[in-house]
Design a protein around this motif. Sequence first.
Motif, short mmCIF file in Angstrom:
data_model
loop_
_atom_site.label_atom_id
_atom_site.label_comp_id
_atom_site.label_asym_id
_atom_site.label_seq_id
_atom_site.Cartn_x
_atom_site.Cartn_y
_atom_site.Cartn_z
N HIS A 148 -46.32 -57.03 -18.21
CA HIS A 148 -44.86 -57.20 -18.23
C HIS A 148 -44.51 -58.57 -17.64
O HIS A 148 -44.71 -58.82 -16.44
CB HIS A 148 -44.19 -56.09 -17.41
CG HIS A 148 -42.70 -56.17 -17.36
ND1 HIS A 148 -41.88 -55.49 -18.23
CD2 HIS A 148 -41.86 -56.87 -16.55
CE1 HIS A 148 -40.61 -55.74 -17.94
NE2 HIS A 148 -40.57 -56.58 -16.93
N HIS A 188 -41.66 -62.17 -18.32
CA HIS A 188 -40.47 -62.65 -19.05
C HIS A 188 -40.66 -64.11 -19.48
O HIS A 188 -40.65 -65.01 -18.63
CB HIS A 188 -39.24 -62.54 -18.17
CG HIS A 188 -38.85 -61.12 -17.85
ND1 HIS A 188 -37.80 -60.48 -18.47
CD2 HIS A 188 -39.37 -60.22 -16.97
CE1 HIS A 188 -37.69 -59.24 -18.00
NE2 HIS A 188 -38.64 -59.06 -17.08
N HIS A 194 -36.88 -51.67 -18.54
CA HIS A 194 -36.95 -51.56 -17.07
C HIS A 194 -36.40 -50.19 -16.68
O HIS A 194 -35.49 -49.68 -17.31
CB HIS A 194 -36.10 -52.65 -16.40
CG HIS A 194 -36.60 -54.04 -16.66
ND1 HIS A 194 -36.18 -54.78 -17.74
CD2 HIS A 194 -37.48 -54.82 -15.99
CE1 HIS A 194 -36.80 -55.97 -17.71
NE2 HIS A 194 -37.58 -56.01 -16.66
N HIS A 234 -41.39 -51.09 -13.23
CA HIS A 234 -40.94 -50.76 -11.87
C HIS A 234 -41.11 -49.28 -11.49
O HIS A 234 -42.02 -48.96 -10.76
CB HIS A 234 -39.51 -51.26 -11.61
CG HIS A 234 -39.40 -52.73 -11.88
ND1 HIS A 234 -40.03 -53.67 -11.11
CD2 HIS A 234 -38.81 -53.41 -12.91
CE1 HIS A 234 -39.81 -54.87 -11.62
NE2 HIS A 234 -39.08 -54.74 -12.71
N ASP A 248 -44.41 -59.56 -13.75
CA ASP A 248 -42.94 -59.60 -13.88
C ASP A 248 -42.37 -60.96 -13.51
O ASP A 248 -41.28 -61.04 -12.96
CB ASP A 248 -42.27 -58.49 -13.05
CG ASP A 248 -40.79 -58.32 -13.40
OD1 ASP A 248 -40.40 -58.64 -14.53
OD2 ASP A 248 -40.02 -57.89 -12.50
ZN ZN Z 1 -39.06 -57.38 -15.87
#
Ligand code: ZN
Length: 454
Positions: free
Chosen positions: A84, A86, A239, A278, A331
């Motif tokens: 994960h 971005h 998420h 998460h 993340d």
């Molecule tokens: Zn994220």
Amino acid sequence: MEGNSGASPGARVILGSVVSFRDDPSHLGSRRAVRYYRRGAVAIDESGRVAWRGHAARLPRAYLGLPVDDYQGALVLPGFIDAHIHFPQHRMLAAPGSDLLDWLERFTFPEESRYASKAHARAAADAFLDRLAQHGTTAAVVFSSVHRSATEALFAAGDRRRHFIVCGKSMMDRNAPASLRDDPASSARDTEALIKRWHGRPRSRYAITVRFAVTSTEEQLRAAGALAAQYPDCYVQGHLAESSKEMTLVKQLFPWASDHTDIYDRFGLLGPRSLYAHGIHLSERECSRLSATGTTIVHCPTSNTFLGSGLFDAKHLGRRDRPVPIAIATDVAGGTSYSMLQTLAEAYKIAKLRGHVFTAHELFHLATRGNAVRLGLADEIGTLDPGRWADIVVLNPSATPVLEARQALSRNLEDTLFTLMLLGDDRAVRATYLAGRKVWGTVPATRHRPSVGR
Ligand code: ZN
Ligand code: GUN
């Protein structure tokens, strides 16, 4: 030499201490789960897949004439898989928001708005993939921005540079600036066009990407669910249960839902190909439902400590009567490091605070084969077994003075891996190979007549 050398493709042999996993050490015990060849070799074929791996002294005759990249003294592992990360946040690490929602509004949304420009996204895609290679990450599950063209740019760069990329454009039609909003129809149209273009290429897969329930209307969630039903071999990502303020907002926006998980559930967005980052504030009901549907929770340790979201409870999620599948990820840029080594170190510390002790074998397994299993990709990536892509990271256990001093005390592989993850980062990455091609690192001593074998 550093950087993308565009080194020659083709069959070759890599020498070093080869480490790979045949199973999860927490199930099978380290002795049976780890494959370790101290003086090992990996033979790579023309197509960029592993042809053979084992003790260098037993290298079959067929590979004896191949060029050799010699990393003796270093560890040769399957490349890291980041479950994960971005893309449009690739340069905004360490943005000091007070919590998740403040961080999104003040730093993240403005930065992501720039990805409306295709030229910006193209340049960013190369920089992003450079960072992954530099840190030994050979496969990643990536959140793109809301923009179809930026998502195209990342897929195209991944395809050209041979990164294994699972990605999707964010679907988000509310609670974001106008420049970052799509609508249910256009988001479904763009998603479908991207699926048709990129999903199922040799090293590209599509993930239907709902940012989180806060930024989607029910109509958009319904459209995402319809796409997931129509394209069942695509992934779903989002998420879930990250921060307490987010939880309050989700309750206000979806008064009918029992919790955040219930929202995704009602729209058909849970399942064995769904991954949610998460999962810190999950109720017992949610854990049971995630377990029953085989939905993966992606642990993002450096992000959770940086944004102050909370302490992930791996032991609770893994409870034997209703285990929730777990993956691990940086993340970035909620996460503060591209390094999966640093990510594992943070996971180790968080587990300690929760009264659980991970071994280094368990954590290295998670960042390689474990993540591959969660993605249903263990036949493609995550180990150095024959037939898998030759996605490889070479780690120098003595890369820094501190590591070098510590390794003098190291007595076994578990200890060497433990010190590498606690004290290492990209400085420990000596080389990275994507589908058999070296794309990052120092030039090894390449010989054309290997003295290995016999
Ligand atoms: Zn994220
Ligand atoms: N929740 C919704 N969007 C995001 C994001 O970009 N990063 C993190 N960490 N959580 C989110």
